[in-house]
Structure formats: structure tokens, C-alpha cells
Design a protein around this motif. Structure first.
Motif, PDB file in Angstrom:
ATOM      1  N   VAL A  25     -25.535 -39.172 -11.249  1.00 49.74           N
ATOM      2  CA  VAL A  25     -25.445 -38.912 -12.692  1.00 49.74           C
ATOM      3  C   VAL A  25     -25.520 -37.400 -12.835  1.00 49.74           C
ATOM      4  N   TYR A  26     -24.533 -36.826 -13.491  1.00 49.47           N
ATOM      5  CA  TYR A  26     -24.515 -35.368 -13.631  1.00 49.47           C
ATOM      6  C   TYR A  26     -25.460 -34.917 -14.734  1.00 49.47           C
ATOM      7  N   GLY A  27     -25.906 -33.653 -14.624  1.00 48.99           N
ATOM      8  CA  GLY A  27     -26.742 -33.090 -15.687  1.00 48.99           C
ATOM      9  C   GLY A  27     -28.235 -33.244 -15.457  1.00 48.99           C
ATOM     10  N   ARG A  28     -28.641 -33.809 -14.319  1.00 53.65           N
ATOM     11  CA  ARG A  28     -30.074 -33.928 -14.024  1.00 53.65           C
ATOM     12  C   ARG A  28     -30.479 -32.854 -13.015  1.00 53.65           C
ATOM     13  N   THR A  29     -31.716 -32.381 -13.148  1.00 53.62           N
ATOM     14  CA  THR A  29     -32.216 -31.438 -12.146  1.00 53.62           C
ATOM     15  C   THR A  29     -32.657 -32.244 -10.925  1.00 53.62           C
ATOM     16  N   ILE A  30     -32.933 -31.517  -9.831  1.00 54.74           N
ATOM     17  CA  ILE A  30     -33.372 -32.199  -8.608  1.00 54.74           C
ATOM     18  C   ILE A  30     -34.650 -32.989  -8.868  1.00 54.74           C
ATOM     19  N   LEU A  31     -35.600 -32.386  -9.598  1.00 50.81           N
ATOM     20  CA  LEU A  31     -36.857 -33.085  -9.885  1.00 50.81           C
ATOM     21  C   LEU A  31     -36.606 -34.317 -10.738  1.00 50.81           C
ATOM     22  N   GLU A  32     -35.784 -34.165 -11.784  1.00 55.65           N
ATOM     23  CA  GLU A  32     -35.481 -35.306 -12.680  1.00 55.65           C
ATOM     24  C   GLU A  32     -34.854 -36.453 -11.897  1.00 55.65           C
ATOM     25  N   GLU A  33     -33.920 -36.099 -11.015  1.00 57.25           N
ATOM     26  CA  GLU A  33     -33.253 -37.136 -10.219  1.00 57.25           C
ATOM     27  C   GLU A  33     -34.256 -37.808  -9.281  1.00 57.25           C
ATOM     28  N   TYR A  88     -47.812 -38.894  -8.277  1.00 56.94           N
ATOM     29  CA  TYR A  88     -46.398 -38.980  -7.888  1.00 56.94           C
ATOM     30  C   TYR A  88     -45.674 -37.638  -7.917  1.00 56.94           C
ATOM     31  N   GLN A  89     -46.102 -36.743  -8.829  1.00 53.79           N
ATOM     32  CA  GLN A  89     -45.389 -35.454  -8.895  1.00 53.79           C
ATOM     33  C   GLN A  89     -45.657 -34.627  -7.633  1.00 53.79           C
ATOM     34  N   GLY A  90     -46.916 -34.647  -7.183  1.00 55.03           N
ATOM     35  CA  GLY A  90     -47.268 -33.928  -5.954  1.00 55.03           C
ATOM     36  C   GLY A  90     -46.551 -34.515  -4.749  1.00 55.03           C
ATOM     37  N   GLU A  91     -46.483 -35.870  -4.691  1.00 60.71           N
ATOM     38  CA  GLU A  91     -45.797 -36.568  -3.590  1.00 60.71           C
ATOM     39  C   GLU A  91     -44.321 -36.182  -3.561  1.00 60.71           C
ATOM     40  N   THR A  92     -43.720 -36.133  -4.764  1.00 64.05           N
ATOM     41  CA  THR A  92     -42.289 -35.809  -4.873  1.00 64.05           C
ATOM     42  C   THR A  92     -42.026 -34.419  -4.294  1.00 64.05           C
ATOM     43  N   GLU A  93     -42.854 -33.459  -4.685  1.00 63.37           N
ATOM     44  CA  GLU A  93     -42.664 -32.083  -4.209  1.00 63.37           C
ATOM     45  C   GLU A  93     -42.823 -32.008  -2.693  1.00 63.37           C
ATOM     46  N   GLU A 122     -31.260 -38.541  -2.489  1.00 63.62           N
ATOM     47  CA  GLU A 122     -31.241 -40.014  -2.469  1.00 63.62           C
ATOM     48  C   GLU A 122     -32.273 -40.530  -1.455  1.00 63.62           C
ATOM     49  N   LEU A 123     -32.337 -39.845  -0.308  1.00 66.19           N
ATOM     50  CA  LEU A 123     -33.301 -40.223   0.730  1.00 66.19           C
ATOM     51  C   LEU A 123     -34.728 -39.979   0.219  1.00 66.19           C
ATOM     52  N   ALA A 124     -34.940 -38.856  -0.464  1.00 65.13           N
ATOM     53  CA  ALA A 124     -36.269 -38.540  -1.019  1.00 65.13           C
ATOM     54  C   ALA A 124     -36.706 -39.646  -1.975  1.00 65.13           C
ATOM     55  N   LYS A 125     -35.790 -40.088  -2.868  1.00 66.11           N
ATOM     56  CA  LYS A 125     -36.114 -41.154  -3.838  1.00 66.11           C
ATOM     57  C   LYS A 125     -36.538 -42.430  -3.114  1.00 66.11           C
ATOM     58  N   LEU A 126     -35.804 -42.721  -2.061  1.00 64.53           N
ATOM     59  CA  LEU A 126     -36.071 -43.941  -1.293  1.00 64.53           C
ATOM     60  C   LEU A 126     -37.449 -43.882  -0.630  1.00 64.53           C
ATOM     61  N   LEU A 127     -37.777 -42.712  -0.068  1.00 62.91           N
ATOM     62  CA  LEU A 127     -39.054 -42.559   0.625  1.00 62.91           C
ATOM     63  C   LEU A 127     -40.222 -42.555  -0.362  1.00 62.91           C
ATOM     64  N   LEU A 128     -39.956 -42.172  -1.605  1.00 63.10           N
ATOM     65  CA  LEU A 128     -41.014 -42.118  -2.616  1.00 63.10           C
ATOM     66  C   LEU A 128     -41.366 -43.496  -3.182  1.00 63.10           C
TER      67      LEU A 128
END
Length: 322
Positions: A25-33, A88-93, A122-128
């Protein structure tokens, strides 16, 4: 043809799958995605916001509906905490940095990153997501060495089960403890990492061949005896019992090897000249951003060349320029 049944021990088993192709989805930042991994937490955050807004607007502190709002707030907060809402925010970073992103990249739009970097998000999202089962199809395809090493460590400490399809032998050796080979319609299961499985598989086949050879020799000797006994009336019953015995022998089978190979040829319509590419001081920019600068290169016919570099360093751009 792909059908069958999946049996789960627990009811709410979570399975995560890394696809080879992703629709961004276009228009999202890396953190938002990346935060898209936490859809449940995000929904709870919206709920908390709604309840807090209502509480701020109310003054009927003694009423039953105000009391119910407080109960709701307490329940949602508990749920939020259980699901790791405060971590979750710390984990994401932590995971984004592990996969090679820099802090200053976090608020940049995903559209500005190459395909390799987008695959990492995409891999980061999956691991989170903390899935019970992770299905990873060629997860190292878009990673550089540092990120592969980080992912190896992450998967070694992963509490769920991880199923990996990969051509990267070293990666498989470092993260797996079980290998399943599917060959010629059969599945062979070994409690070993890839290289150890290859050795074991070879040993098993060698033993099977030796035992089969041994058995064939015994069968041949028995068959000769049967022929011999058949001729004599006094030994006919012995011949019969040997035949029965022979029928009951379970023939040793050797696992077949799948030696099929693909033959691909790219016929050249015209034999190129001795020099295929000669580039002198090639520079490529996108607007103000210089991707490549002063690259000189000579490629002769028959050369074998590999472009090695981190994601986003300009490999695809260079190929396109050529």
C-alpha cells in the motif's frame, strides 16, 4: 493438486507466511507499514481512545453508564497489556534495525525503497506477529550477509515452529534441526540439519544396496536348491516348503534417487563481438540523488560476472542502465 487436512492441537493456532511477491500500500512510512503486524493492538488503541474521549466529555461521575465506561476501560487496558501493547513499538524498532534499517529511515515512505528493502519490511511484520508456525519461502533472497546472520539468531531463539524452503545450504544448516525430503512421490523425514541429512541419506542408501545385494544372493541360492529338489520325488515336499518360504520373504527396496535435471538453453541468434559492454565513467541519478558515479567497466564475451552488494546500493539500477 493441493488438498488435504491440517490437524491442530490448539484451537487458535497462528500461522504466518512469507510470500515471494508482495502488494504494498503506497503512502505509508516504514514504521506505519510495520505496525500493520499489530492489527489487534491497533483496534484496541482505537477503542481506548474512544473510551477516554467519552470519559473526558462526561461529568455524571455517579451514573451507571459512567461506571460501565470505567469497567470497559479497565478490560481493554488489560487486554492491551496482555497482547504486549506497551512493548510493541520497541520490538518493532529492534527488528527493523536487526534487518538493516537505520533509525532515520523509519519515517520515510516505503515507496522510496527498493524491492529488496520492501521485502524486509514484510519479513519484519511477520517476525513481529509471534506466530505459532512460520512458513518461510526463500527468506534470505533479499537479505545481505549481516541481515542473514541476524535472522539466523532470531530463528534459533524463536519459540514457535519454523518451516523453511531455501536453496541456501549454510542458512539451512544454521537454523534447522529436521529435514524433510520429498522425492518421487515419497516423503523422507530426518531429524538432522541439511548437510548431516545428506550424509545420513547417502549412508542409508549404501546400506540398503548392500543388504539388497546380500538378499538377492540368498534368493538365487534358494532358487537353485528348489530347481535341484524338484527333480527328485523324495525332495519334492522340501522344494514346496522352500517355495512357500521364498514367497514370504519381504524384498528389500532401495530408495530411488531423483536424478532428473532441467536442461535450459538460451540460443544466441547472433554471436556478439569480443567486447560486449564497454562503459566509461557512467553516472546515474534520480533527480538530485546520485545512485552511481563514474563507473568504468569492460565486459568481454564469455565472462561470468556477479553483482554483490547490500539492498538499495544500485544493483538493479546499474543493470537497467546497461
Amino acid at each position: 493438486h493441493n488438498s488435504g487436512q491440517i490437524s491442530f492441537e490448539k484451537k487458535d493456532l497462528k500461522i504466518g507466511f512469507l510470500k515471494q511477491d508482495i502488494d504494498f500500500v503506497y503512502g505509508r512510512t516504514i514504521l506505519e507499514e510495520s505496525y500493520e503486524a499489530f492489527s489487534e493492538l491497533k483496534a484496541l488503541e482505537r477503542q481506548l481512545e474512544k473510551i477516554n474521549t467519552q470519559l473526558a466529555e462526561r461529568t455524571d461521575y455517579e451514573s451507571e453508564s459512567y461506571h460501565n465506561l470505567m469497567v470497559d476501560l479497565n478490560e481493554v487496558q488489560q487486554q492491551y497489556e496482555i497482547l504486549g501493547g506497551y512493548n510493541y513499538q520497541g520490538e518493532t524498532e529492534k527488528i527493523l534495525i536487526g534487518l538493516g534499517f537505520k533509525r532515520e529511515d523509519f519515517n520515510k515512505l516505503t515507496d522510496t525503497f527498493s524491492g529488496g528493502w520492501r521485502m524486509r519490511i514484510e519479513l519484519a511484520k511477520l517476525l513481529l506477529q509471534q506466530n505459532d508456525i512460520l512458513l518461510l519461502d526463500e527468506p534470505t533472497n533479499h537479505l545481505d550477509i549481516e541481515s542473514i546472520m541476524w535472522l539466523e539468531q532470531f530463528l534459533k531463539n524463536y519459540t514457535g515452529a519454523v518451516v523453511i524452503v531455501s536453496h541456501d545450504k549454510m542458512f539451512l544448516d544454521n537454523v534447522t534441526n529436521r529435514t524433510i525430503e520429498i522425492s518421487l512421490g515419497k516423503a523422507y523425514d530426518f531429524n538432522k540439519p541439511y548437510s548431516e541429512y545428506l550424509e545420513l541419506r547417502h549412508e542409508i542408501r549404501e546400506k540398503q544396496l548392500a543388504t539388497q545385494k546380500n538378499q538377492a544372493k540368498k534368493i538365487e541360492e534358494t532358487e537353485k536348491l528348489i530347481e535341484k529338489f524338484r527333480a527328485k520325488a523324495s525332495k519334492a515336499s522340501m522344494a514346496q516348503s522352500l517355495i512357500k518360504k521364498l514367497d514370504k520373504v519381504e524384498r528389500i527396496e532401495v530408495d530411488e534417487d531423483d536424478n532428473s535435471v532441467m536442461n535450459i538453453s538460451f540460443p544466441v541468434s547472433k554471436v556478439p563481438g569480443k567486447v560486449v559492454i564497454e562503459a566509461e565513467k557512467v553516472t546515474k541519478s534520480y533527480g538530485d540523488k546520485t545512485i552511481l558515479k563514474d563507473i568504468s567497466l569492460l565486459v568481454e564475451r564469455g565472462s561470468k560476472i556477479a553483482f554483490v552488494g547490500q539492498n538499495g546500493q544500485g544493483k538493479s539500477t546499474f543493470i537497467k542502465a546497461i
